[in-house]
Design a protein around this motif. Sequence first.
Motif, mmCIF file in Angstrom:
data_model
loop_
_atom_site.group_PDB
_atom_site.id
_atom_site.type_symbol
_atom_site.label_atom_id
_atom_site.label_comp_id
_atom_site.label_asym_id
_atom_site.label_seq_id
_atom_site.Cartn_x
_atom_site.Cartn_y
_atom_site.Cartn_z
ATOM 1 N N HIS A 25 0.703 -1.325 0.063
ATOM 2 C CA HIS A 25 -0.012 -0.116 -0.057
ATOM 3 C C HIS A 25 0.835 1.108 0.002
ATOM 4 C CE1 HIS A 25 0.680 1.046 4.088
ATOM 5 N NE2 HIS A 25 0.844 -0.009 4.421
ATOM 6 N N ASP A 68 -2.086 4.792 3.957
ATOM 7 C CA ASP A 68 -2.884 3.878 3.461
ATOM 8 C C ASP A 68 -2.741 2.584 4.396
ATOM 9 O OD1 ASP A 68 -5.200 2.922 2.000
ATOM 10 O OD2 ASP A 68 -4.101 3.377 -0.003
ATOM 11 N N TRP A 74 -6.675 -2.412 -0.624
ATOM 12 C CA TRP A 74 -6.512 -3.357 -1.801
ATOM 13 C C TRP A 74 -7.678 -4.235 -2.167
ATOM 14 C CZ3 TRP A 74 -3.276 -2.364 -5.646
ATOM 15 C CH2 TRP A 74 -2.006 -1.850 -5.332
ATOM 16 N N ALA A 100 -1.812 -9.103 1.333
ATOM 17 C CA ALA A 100 -1.738 -7.326 1.252
ATOM 18 C C ALA A 100 -1.266 -7.105 2.607
ATOM 19 C CB ALA A 100 -3.116 -6.787 1.214
ATOM 20 N N ASP A 117 0.424 -4.656 5.766
ATOM 21 C CA ASP A 117 0.486 -3.394 6.421
ATOM 22 C C ASP A 117 2.128 -3.000 6.886
ATOM 23 O OD1 ASP A 117 -2.414 -2.387 6.632
ATOM 24 O OD2 ASP A 117 -2.721 -3.985 8.321
ATOM 25 N N HIS A 120 1.533 0.371 -4.781
ATOM 26 C CA HIS A 120 0.797 1.804 -5.220
ATOM 27 C C HIS A 120 1.384 2.877 -4.441
ATOM 28 C CE1 HIS A 120 -1.833 4.967 -3.964
ATOM 29 N NE2 HIS A 120 -2.141 5.003 -5.125
#
Length: 288
Positions: free
Chosen positions: A35, A39, A44, A59, A61, A102
């Motif tokens: 991310h 974010d 996602w 995904a 963190d 991203h």
Amino acid sequence: MRMPIATNHRFDVTGIELNALLYGNREKPPLVFLHGFADHAHAWQFVIADLVDDYFCIALDFRGFGDSGWNPQGVYLFAEYQLDVAGVVRSLGLERFPLIGHSMGGNIAVQYAAVFPEKVEKLVLVEGFGPPPRDPDDFPQRTADWVRGLLQGERKHPRTIDSVETAAARLQETNPHLPDDRALILAGHAVRQVEGGYVWKFDPAHRLPSPHPYTPDEFIAFWKRIEAPTLSLHGAEGPYSIEMMHDRYRHIRNLETGVIEDAAHGIHVEQPAALARSIRGFLEARAG
């Protein structure tokens, strides 16, 4: 859109407990998602919804964001984010995988792909263009502002928000094509309730200027070392056009570019289905 169900995966990296979201069947080919700044991994889920039937989606963190732990010292260096990626890769036993990032996560993906080319099968950058130009003469003041911010308790007195709806509205200010329903879902994962309202989950130390910022010139060495086939996607209304990135893109050997319409910087939340199609097309074309 039916949202995929995630399970939390907790793991330790040099004493900091981090969190990743796992979607889908572990027997499927893995995809790792990173991310952007301020974010979190849940952002996602709208993209993953169109990929999870065929891929095992992870995904992450990053430290100091989402549901991962904070660095006690309030220092966040890009090299430490490499530890986070390496930590989740090791904890899940991943050998080789496509890496998708991203914005800030795209910059981290570039670094990881450059440092560990044997791990990254394919690389997808979503508005991940490297660091902005910086004046080295500003670095002493950045360091002073970072020291003062930590000493003055930036982390102890976070800014409060009155409601999740207000948080959602703020997300829509920076993501003009983000619909109300998605904004509320994202905001619900982005804040936690405290006395007097809500606060963003990310460490307030991230608001302080980094005393060790990367410059574009320093980043060139990473772009040059990328071996994986790379797809870089721009939002049609994002801050940089493909033409503006020419001087940076020439350092990436095996590069494709594309544009997602009706999207600004937050392609993954504004046009997730279109982004998922681009990712799938790139992965399947390269696989074939």
